[in-house]
Design a protein around this motif. Structure first.
Motif, PDB file in Angstrom:
ATOM      1  N   ARG A  77       0.382  -1.369   0.703  1.00 49.79           N
ATOM      2  CA  ARG A  77       0.163  -0.003  -0.401  1.00 49.79           C
ATOM      3  C   ARG A  77       0.870   1.307   0.110  1.00 49.79           C
ATOM      4  O   ARG A  77       1.551   2.048   0.771  1.00 49.79           O
TER       5      ARG A  77
ATOM      6  N   TYR B  25      -7.357   3.103   0.692  1.00 47.21           N
ATOM      7  CA  TYR B  25      -6.734   1.356  -1.000  1.00 47.21           C
ATOM      8  C   TYR B  25      -7.900   0.558   0.025  1.00 47.21           C
ATOM      9  O   TYR B  25      -7.770   0.444   0.788  1.00 47.21           O
ATOM     10  N   GLY B  26      -7.938  -0.871  -0.638  1.00 43.23           N
ATOM     11  CA  GLY B  26      -9.348  -1.015  -0.648  1.00 43.23           C
ATOM     12  C   GLY B  26     -10.841  -0.836  -0.681  1.00 43.23           C
ATOM     13  O   GLY B  26     -10.750  -2.340   0.182  1.00 43.23           O
TER      14      GLY B  26
ATOM     15  N   ARG C  36     -11.677   2.219  -8.660  1.00 36.09           N
ATOM     16  CA  ARG C  36     -12.637   2.395  -6.975  1.00 36.09           C
ATOM     17  C   ARG C  36     -13.677   2.847  -6.670  1.00 36.09           C
ATOM     18  O   ARG C  36     -14.601   2.442  -6.441  1.00 36.09           O
TER      19      ARG C  36
ATOM     20  N   GLU D  14      -6.480  -5.043  -4.739  1.00 31.76           N
ATOM     21  CA  GLU D  14      -6.139  -4.614  -3.253  1.00 31.76           C
ATOM     22  C   GLU D  14      -6.571  -5.166  -2.008  1.00 31.76           C
ATOM     23  O   GLU D  14      -7.234  -4.717  -1.173  1.00 31.76           O
ATOM     24  N   GLN D  15      -7.766  -6.327  -2.589  1.00 33.87           N
ATOM     25  CA  GLN D  15      -8.240  -7.132  -2.158  1.00 33.87           C
ATOM     26  C   GLN D  15      -9.903  -5.743  -1.203  1.00 33.87           C
ATOM     27  O   GLN D  15     -10.943  -6.794  -0.756  1.00 33.87           O
ATOM     28  N   ALA D  16     -10.395  -5.596  -2.543  1.00 30.95           N
ATOM     29  CA  ALA D  16     -11.266  -4.864  -2.377  1.00 30.95           C
ATOM     30  C   ALA D  16     -12.829  -5.450  -4.238  1.00 30.95           C
ATOM     31  O   ALA D  16     -13.644  -4.985  -3.864  1.00 30.95           O
TER      32      ALA D  16
END
Length: 178
Positions: A65, A92-93, A136, A161-163
């Motif tokens: 990050r 982030y994420g 995002r 980003e594991q989003a």
């Protein structure tokens, strides 16, 4: 004078651009609006800003990050810059929606309503992809729509980003045209 540098990412080749003030562009090659803010008079040359952007991307694609990148020299209209500044605030994420950004700008301007399409247009013209995280922003229904680099790249960035969640989906071609 603007300077450019090519960067090979796991998702494809990127073109970075900078001037003496800061980073001015970061585009996936072949993306919609590719190099739209790049001056005709530019030179391929490694500069300290472009080196710093490359290091930032190295860290990002390694799953780290990185801190917000500075310096930026964002070229666009006042409205676009307002939208892009909101994008820079998305952690982030995490994700937000075009509608949420529209509501935020409407509230800032004392308006009852701001069309989500206006937000989508500004998000799509973001000249500094990834660093200004337009990936995002998702549709209200969880769809991964509206990414100039392509929705598959958007999905890959969100997965990094594991989003990315199983509820998100890539709209069918017909929905993308709407």
């Amino acid at each position: 004078m603007q300077y450019t540098k090519h960067y090979s990412s796991p998702l494809g080749n990127l073109l970075l651009a900078a001037d003496e003030q800061g980073l001015t562009g970061l585009w996936f090659e072949g993306a919609k609006y590719f190099a739209a803010t790049l001056a005709d008079d530019h030179e391929e040359k490694d500069t300290p800003i472009l080196e710093a952007a490359s290091r930032w991307l190295d860290a990002y694609f390694a799953g780290k990050r990185p801190e917000p990148f500075q310096p930026l020299h964002i070229l666009g209209t006042d409205f676009q810059k307002t939208v892009w500044e909101i994008l820079r605030q998305i952690p982030y994420g995490q994700t937000t929606t075009y509608q949420a950004i529209a509501r935020q700008i409407a509230a800032q301007r004392g308006l009852d309503h701001m069309p989500s399409q206006a937000i989508g247009s500004a998000v799509g013209r973001n000249p500094i992809s990834i660093i200004i995280p337009c990936h995002r922003v998702i549709g209200t229904n969880g769809s991964l729509t509206g990414y100039a680099g392509g929705v598959k790249k958007k999905a890959a960035l969100l997965k990094l980003e594991q989003a990315y969640t199983d509820e998100m989906f890539i709209p069918e071609k017909e929905e993308l045209a709407a």
